[in-house]
Scaffold this motif. Structure first.
Motif, mmCIF file in Angstrom:
data_model
loop_
_atom_site.group_PDB
_atom_site.id
_atom_site.type_symbol
_atom_site.label_atom_id
_atom_site.label_comp_id
_atom_site.label_asym_id
_atom_site.label_seq_id
_atom_site.Cartn_x
_atom_site.Cartn_y
_atom_site.Cartn_z
ATOM 1 N N LYS A 141 41.730 41.604 18.111
ATOM 2 C CA LYS A 141 41.694 42.254 16.790
ATOM 3 C C LYS A 141 41.637 41.179 15.691
ATOM 4 O O LYS A 141 40.883 41.311 14.735
ATOM 5 C CB LYS A 141 42.966 43.112 16.636
ATOM 6 C CG LYS A 141 42.970 44.033 15.441
ATOM 7 C CD LYS A 141 44.112 45.025 15.508
ATOM 8 C CE LYS A 141 45.507 44.447 15.539
ATOM 9 N NZ LYS A 141 45.981 43.647 14.422
ATOM 10 N N ASP A 142 42.426 40.119 15.896
ATOM 11 C CA ASP A 142 42.447 39.037 14.902
ATOM 12 C C ASP A 142 41.132 38.264 14.900
ATOM 13 O O ASP A 142 40.688 37.805 13.852
ATOM 14 C CB ASP A 142 43.602 38.065 15.183
ATOM 15 C CG ASP A 142 44.947 38.710 14.913
ATOM 16 O OD1 ASP A 142 44.997 39.652 14.118
ATOM 17 O OD2 ASP A 142 45.944 38.282 15.525
ATOM 18 N N SER A 143 40.493 38.116 16.085
ATOM 19 C CA SER A 143 39.263 37.315 16.111
ATOM 20 C C SER A 143 38.166 37.995 15.297
ATOM 21 O O SER A 143 37.446 37.329 14.554
ATOM 22 C CB SER A 143 38.804 37.009 17.541
ATOM 23 O OG SER A 143 38.480 38.173 18.220
ATOM 24 N N SER A 144 38.064 39.333 15.365
ATOM 25 C CA SER A 144 37.006 39.969 14.577
ATOM 26 C C SER A 144 37.359 39.936 13.082
ATOM 27 O O SER A 144 36.465 39.796 12.244
ATOM 28 C CB SER A 144 36.679 41.373 15.076
ATOM 29 O OG SER A 144 37.763 42.201 14.882
ATOM 30 N N LEU A 145 38.648 40.008 12.765
ATOM 31 C CA LEU A 145 39.060 39.913 11.363
ATOM 32 C C LEU A 145 38.746 38.512 10.792
ATOM 33 O O LEU A 145 38.174 38.385 9.701
ATOM 34 C CB LEU A 145 40.563 40.201 11.248
ATOM 35 C CG LEU A 145 41.065 40.262 9.835
ATOM 36 C CD1 LEU A 145 41.098 41.719 9.366
ATOM 37 C CD2 LEU A 145 42.435 39.652 9.715
ATOM 38 N N LEU A 146 39.092 37.470 11.572
ATOM 39 C CA LEU A 146 38.813 36.098 11.111
ATOM 40 C C LEU A 146 37.319 35.875 10.946
ATOM 41 O O LEU A 146 36.866 35.242 9.993
ATOM 42 C CB LEU A 146 39.369 35.067 12.104
ATOM 43 C CG LEU A 146 40.875 34.933 12.207
ATOM 44 C CD1 LEU A 146 41.232 33.799 13.166
ATOM 45 C CD2 LEU A 146 41.514 34.669 10.845
ATOM 46 N N ALA A 147 36.541 36.439 11.901
ATOM 47 C CA ALA A 147 35.085 36.246 11.848
ATOM 48 C C ALA A 147 34.493 36.903 10.613
ATOM 49 O O ALA A 147 33.664 36.303 9.919
ATOM 50 C CB ALA A 147 34.436 36.807 13.113
ATOM 51 N N SER A 148 34.936 38.132 10.284
ATOM 52 C CA SER A 148 34.336 38.770 9.110
ATOM 53 C C SER A 148 34.855 38.141 7.818
ATOM 54 O O SER A 148 34.107 38.020 6.843
ATOM 55 C CB SER A 148 34.468 40.291 9.125
ATOM 56 O OG SER A 148 35.714 40.677 9.556
ATOM 57 N N ALA A 149 36.123 37.700 7.819
ATOM 58 C CA ALA A 149 36.643 37.015 6.624
ATOM 59 C C ALA A 149 35.864 35.723 6.379
ATOM 60 O O ALA A 149 35.430 35.444 5.259
ATOM 61 C CB ALA A 149 38.128 36.703 6.813
#
Ligand SMILES: NC(=O)c1ccc[n+]([C@@H]2O[C@H](COP(=O)([O-])OP(=O)(O)OC[C@H]3O[C@@H](n4cnc5c(N)ncnc54)[C@H](O)[C@@H]3O)[C@@H](O)[C@H]2O)c1
Ligand SMILES: [Mg+2]
Length: 346
Positions: A141-149
């Motif tokens: 969940k965090d990896s997709s958040l970091l990627a879009s940020a």
């Protein structure tokens, strides 16, 4: 003005939270949309939001035991860090909205690239980590958040000027667009659409590698969509260009935002090729190797870790992209399809 915005924000949150007719998800999406549209509401939200920090596009991580966490800083902590550098709170204006909690606590991302990295790392007990590592070690969940940020921060960094007038562009508070006030042009963040296709002949699947891949890694065929092209056309063209085969049928699986090297929208499909022409004619300008894999070899490869792929003779056994990559999902789906087919035959 600020007081009005605060009252409005409080009233909006109250009405959103107590509005029973909509699901949590719908209320959350409506709240985020409102923050993108309303600068004063979003500016107010920054004072009660949380912040994911980056340094020259590398996210900040903390290692706790064997886990890597992506800490969120409160607005007060952000203020404290900025004061340490004798910077004003105007820095917060550079932040971009990346989501919110179910309780409507907004989340922002902020790049502190102009400040001394080691001082922030020592202060917050963690380290700014290249996204190419961070993406694979944090929770999914965090990896997709970091990627879009990161994608949004990168887009703002490279769209500071209007490409028509050369004048500076201004971001809205949420960071969902930039405007050139000289020409009136509004710029919106963009992704490049890419098709990724797992080709099958019915009992084998086709995987390939580029010379730049880590040794032993094979993945599905992929390529950027040309302008004006439909997904189906791009998929057929890429298979023809890269391995010289003609697609007979094609079906969609899923999509994913992929941050490497910069913001792609991966559109994943399965394809079946004509049985009469299964001979690969590889485009060696793009690929180093392309070949058919049987079910057993795929199942072995899925179990293999990159660091266990090297053999005593120095050669590498095949291994496939990790679970964070949509190629992994395509390969798993193909295995399921094959194993359910063989059960049906039995
Ligand atoms: N997530 C996954 O599972 C997965 C798997 C495979 C590939 N990918 C990603 O797919 C992307 C494309 O794959 P590919 O290398 O096979 O593409 P490709 O076969 O289209 O070849 C890349 C070339 O296309 C050209 N190109 C055309 N439009 C471009 C654009 N908008 N941006 C950059 N280059 C463009 C460039 O000359 C570039 O060298 C890569 O970013 C790769 O990281 C992701
Ligand atoms: Mg390609």
């Amino acid at each position: 003005m600020v007081i009005m915005a605060a009252i409005y924000l409080a009233a909006y949150r109250r009405s959103a939270l107590f509005c029973r007719s909509h699901s949590t998800y719908v209320r959350k999406m409506r709240y985020l949309n409102k923050l993108k549209e309303d600068d004063s509401l979003c500016r107010q939200a920054q004072t009660s939001g949380t912040f994911y920090i980056f340094h020259n596009l590398s996210p900040f991580l903390q290692k706790v035991g064997k886990k890597y966490l992506t800490p969120q800083l409160s607005a007060a902590e952000m203020k404290r860090i900025l004061e340490k550098f004798k910077e004003t709170e105007q820095w917060i204006e550079k932040s971009v909205l990346i989501g919110c909690s179910d309780e409507h606590v907004p989340h922002f991302a902020l790049d502190l690239g102009a400040l001394e990295k080691s001082v922030i790392e020592a202060e917050l007990k963690g380290s700014f980590t290249d996204l190419r590592k961070a993406f694979f070690v944090v929770d999914e969940k965090d990896s997709s958040l970091l990627a879009s940020a990161q994608a949004l921060l990168r887009w703002h960094d490279s769209h500071q000027y209007c490409s028509k007038t050369g004048q500076p562009t201004q971001k809205n508070v949420a960071g969902s667009k930039r405007v050139c006030h000289a020409s009136g042009i509004t710029y919106y963040p963009q992704m490049s659409p890419v098709v990724i296709i797992l080709v099958s002949d019915g009992s084998r699947c086709l995987l390939a590698r580029q010379a730049s891949f880590p040794q032993g890694m094979y993945t599905a065929l992929s390529g950027f969509c040309d302008i004006g092209e439909a997904v189906e056309e791009a998929a057929r063209r890429e298979v023809a260009e890269e391995v010289g085969l003609e697609v007979e049928s094609l079906w969609y699986s899923a999509s994913q935002h992929w941050p490497f090297p910069s913001s792609c929208l991966m559109i994943a499909c399965h394809a079946l090729v004509r049985r009469q022409q299964l001979e690969i004619s590889m485009n060696s300008l793009e690929l180093e190797e392309a070949r058919w894999f049987g079910l057993e070899e795929i199942m072995e490869g899925l179990k293999r870790e990159p660091n266990s792929a090297k053999q005593d003779n120095g050669r590498f056994l095949p291994w496939f992209p990790p679970k964070q990559a949509i190629a992994h999902k395509l390969i798993n789906e193909w295995v399921k399809q094959q194993t359910s087919q063989s059960t049906q035959v039995l």
